[in-house]
Motif scaffolding. Structure first.
Motif, PDB file in Angstrom:
ATOM      1  N   ASP A   5       0.804  -1.218   0.000  1.00 35.37           N
ATOM      2  CA  ASP A   5       0.000   0.000   0.000  1.00 35.37           C
ATOM      3  C   ASP A   5       0.840   1.273   0.000  1.00 35.37           C
ATOM      4  OD1 ASP A   5      -2.338  -1.447   0.069  1.00 35.37           O
ATOM      5  OD2 ASP A   5      -2.489  -1.381   2.244  1.00 35.37           O
ATOM      6  N   SER A   6       2.134   1.140   0.250  1.00 34.81           N
ATOM      7  CA  SER A   6       2.970   2.323   0.351  1.00 34.81           C
ATOM      8  C   SER A   6       3.166   2.967  -1.028  1.00 34.81           C
ATOM      9  CB  SER A   6       4.320   1.983   0.974  1.00 34.81           C
ATOM     10  OG  SER A   6       5.036   1.097   0.141  1.00 34.81           O
ATOM     11  N   ILE A   7       3.414   4.259  -1.015  1.00 36.53           N
ATOM     12  CA  ILE A   7       3.622   4.994  -2.260  1.00 36.53           C
ATOM     13  C   ILE A   7       5.042   4.759  -2.745  1.00 36.53           C
ATOM     14  CG2 ILE A   7       3.691   7.283  -3.313  1.00 36.53           C
ATOM     15  CD1 ILE A   7       1.512   8.100  -1.287  1.00 36.53           C
ATOM     16  N   LYS A   8       5.170   4.332  -3.991  1.00 35.61           N
ATOM     17  CA  LYS A   8       6.464   4.082  -4.617  1.00 35.61           C
ATOM     18  C   LYS A   8       6.884   5.336  -5.369  1.00 35.61           C
ATOM     19  CE  LYS A   8       5.714  -0.427  -3.893  1.00 35.61           C
ATOM     20  NZ  LYS A   8       5.338  -0.712  -2.569  1.00 35.61           N
ATOM     21  N   GLU A   9       8.187   5.579  -5.438  1.00 37.62           N
ATOM     22  CA  GLU A   9       8.701   6.750  -6.144  1.00 37.62           C
ATOM     23  C   GLU A   9       9.746   6.336  -7.167  1.00 37.62           C
ATOM     24  OE1 GLU A   9      10.042   9.763  -3.417  1.00 37.62           O
ATOM     25  OE2 GLU A   9       7.976  10.240  -2.851  1.00 37.62           O
ATOM     26  N   TYR A  10       9.689   6.996  -8.330  1.00 42.31           N
ATOM     27  CA  TYR A  10      10.590   6.734  -9.448  1.00 42.31           C
ATOM     28  C   TYR A  10      11.084   8.092  -9.940  1.00 42.31           C
ATOM     29  CZ  TYR A  10       7.898   2.462  -9.088  1.00 42.31           C
ATOM     30  OH  TYR A  10       7.275   1.339  -8.609  1.00 42.31           O
ATOM     31  N   ALA A  11      12.357   8.392  -9.705  1.00 45.34           N
ATOM     32  CA  ALA A  11      12.895   9.719  -9.991  1.00 45.34           C
ATOM     33  C   ALA A  11      13.765   9.727 -11.243  1.00 45.34           C
ATOM     34  CB  ALA A  11      13.714  10.197  -8.802  1.00 45.34           C
ATOM     35  N   ILE A  15      11.721  15.370 -12.440  1.00 48.67           N
ATOM     36  CA  ILE A  15      10.428  14.849 -11.969  1.00 48.67           C
ATOM     37  C   ILE A  15      10.624  13.610 -11.089  1.00 48.67           C
ATOM     38  CG2 ILE A  15      10.085  13.379 -13.980  1.00 48.67           C
ATOM     39  CD1 ILE A  15       7.047  14.197 -13.850  1.00 48.67           C
ATOM     40  N   VAL A  16       9.732  13.475 -10.131  1.00 51.91           N
ATOM     41  CA  VAL A  16       9.590  12.236  -9.367  1.00 51.91           C
ATOM     42  C   VAL A  16       8.179  11.735  -9.650  1.00 51.91           C
ATOM     43  CG1 VAL A  16       9.497  11.176  -7.077  1.00 51.91           C
ATOM     44  CG2 VAL A  16      11.172  12.989  -7.551  1.00 51.91           C
ATOM     45  N   VAL A  17       8.093  10.545 -10.217  1.00 53.22           N
ATOM     46  CA  VAL A  17       6.804   9.903 -10.482  1.00 53.22           C
ATOM     47  C   VAL A  17       6.448   9.074  -9.255  1.00 53.22           C
ATOM     48  CG1 VAL A  17       5.568   8.248 -11.931  1.00 53.22           C
ATOM     49  CG2 VAL A  17       7.217   9.825 -12.967  1.00 53.22           C
ATOM     50  N   THR A  18       5.206   9.193  -8.795  1.00 53.32           N
ATOM     51  CA  THR A  18       4.747   8.406  -7.651  1.00 53.32           C
ATOM     52  C   THR A  18       3.647   7.447  -8.088  1.00 53.32           C
ATOM     53  OG1 THR A  18       3.113  10.077  -7.001  1.00 53.32           O
ATOM     54  CG2 THR A  18       5.314  10.238  -6.013  1.00 53.32           C
ATOM     55  N   TRP A  19       3.575   6.319  -7.387  1.00 55.36           N
ATOM     56  CA  TRP A  19       2.539   5.330  -7.671  1.00 55.36           C
ATOM     57  C   TRP A  19       2.046   4.751  -6.358  1.00 55.36           C
ATOM     58  CZ3 TRP A  19       3.052  -0.418  -8.159  1.00 55.36           C
ATOM     59  CH2 TRP A  19       1.848  -1.009  -8.577  1.00 55.36           C
ATOM     60  N   GLY A  52      10.324  12.377 -21.369  1.00 55.49           N
ATOM     61  CA  GLY A  52      10.567  13.700 -20.819  1.00 55.49           C
ATOM     62  C   GLY A  52       9.507  14.105 -19.814  1.00 55.49           C
ATOM     63  N   VAL A  53       9.809  15.135 -19.080  1.00 55.58           N
ATOM     64  CA  VAL A  53       8.915  15.616 -18.027  1.00 55.58           C
ATOM     65  C   VAL A  53       7.527  15.945 -18.573  1.00 55.58           C
ATOM     66  CG1 VAL A  53       8.512  17.473 -16.356  1.00 55.58           C
ATOM     67  CG2 VAL A  53      10.793  16.460 -16.569  1.00 55.58           C
ATOM     68  N   GLU A  54       7.445  16.674 -19.676  1.00 50.41           N
ATOM     69  CA  GLU A  54       6.139  17.092 -20.189  1.00 50.41           C
ATOM     70  C   GLU A  54       5.293  15.901 -20.629  1.00 50.41           C
ATOM     71  OE1 GLU A  54       5.002  20.074 -19.587  1.00 50.41           O
ATOM     72  OE2 GLU A  54       6.975  20.490 -18.750  1.00 50.41           O
ATOM     73  N   ASP A  55       5.907  14.917 -21.275  1.00 51.96           N
ATOM     74  CA  ASP A  55       5.161  13.714 -21.664  1.00 51.96           C
ATOM     75  C   ASP A  55       4.685  12.947 -20.438  1.00 51.96           C
ATOM     76  OD1 ASP A  55       5.401  14.211 -24.376  1.00 51.96           O
ATOM     77  OD2 ASP A  55       7.230  13.016 -24.580  1.00 51.96           O
ATOM     78  N   LEU A  56       5.529  12.835 -19.424  1.00 48.26           N
ATOM     79  CA  LEU A  56       5.129  12.147 -18.192  1.00 48.26           C
ATOM     80  C   LEU A  56       3.949  12.864 -17.543  1.00 48.26           C
ATOM     81  CD1 LEU A  56       8.659  11.346 -16.768  1.00 48.26           C
ATOM     82  CD2 LEU A  56       6.923   9.646 -17.386  1.00 48.26           C
ATOM     83  N   VAL A  57       4.025  14.177 -17.418  1.00 45.88           N
ATOM     84  CA  VAL A  57       2.941  14.952 -16.800  1.00 45.88           C
ATOM     85  C   VAL A  57       1.639  14.761 -17.571  1.00 45.88           C
ATOM     86  CG1 VAL A  57       2.126  17.326 -16.416  1.00 45.88           C
ATOM     87  CG2 VAL A  57       4.419  16.647 -15.658  1.00 45.88           C
TER      88      VAL A  57
END
Length: 82
Positions: A5-11, A15-19, A52-57
């Motif tokens: 259940d914890s939030i995972k982070e991918y940096a 940007i840091v992507v969270t899941w 890239g950051v914009e595509d990820l966002v």
């Protein structure tokens, strides 16, 4: 909260992507939008360096469950509503 259940982070640069697995509804907006980043057959399944950051966002903003989020170096962020 369990490990699953914890939030995972991918940096990566910019940007840091969270899941948050427990929130995921498997709508596949991420997989369809950026298959090079979001690959459920790969571990880890998110490779934030593959776009890239914009595509990820843009793609993360399509996540209907808010399981995916982000923090950008320029101050933008997306978090799940409470």
């Amino acid at each position: 909260m369990s490990e699953s259940d914890s939030i995972k982070e991918y940096a990566t640069d910019g940007i840091v992507v969270t899941w948050e697995p427990s929130r995921c509804e498997h709508a596949r907006e991420c997989v369809m939008g950026l298959p090079g980043v979001f690959d459920p057959k790969r571990r880890p399944w998110i490779d934030a360096t593959a776009a890239g950051v914009e595509d990820l966002v843009t793609v993360i903003d399509r996540c209907p469950s808010h399981a995916l989020g982000y923090r950008t170096d320029d101050g933008r962020n997306r978090v799940a509503p409470n």
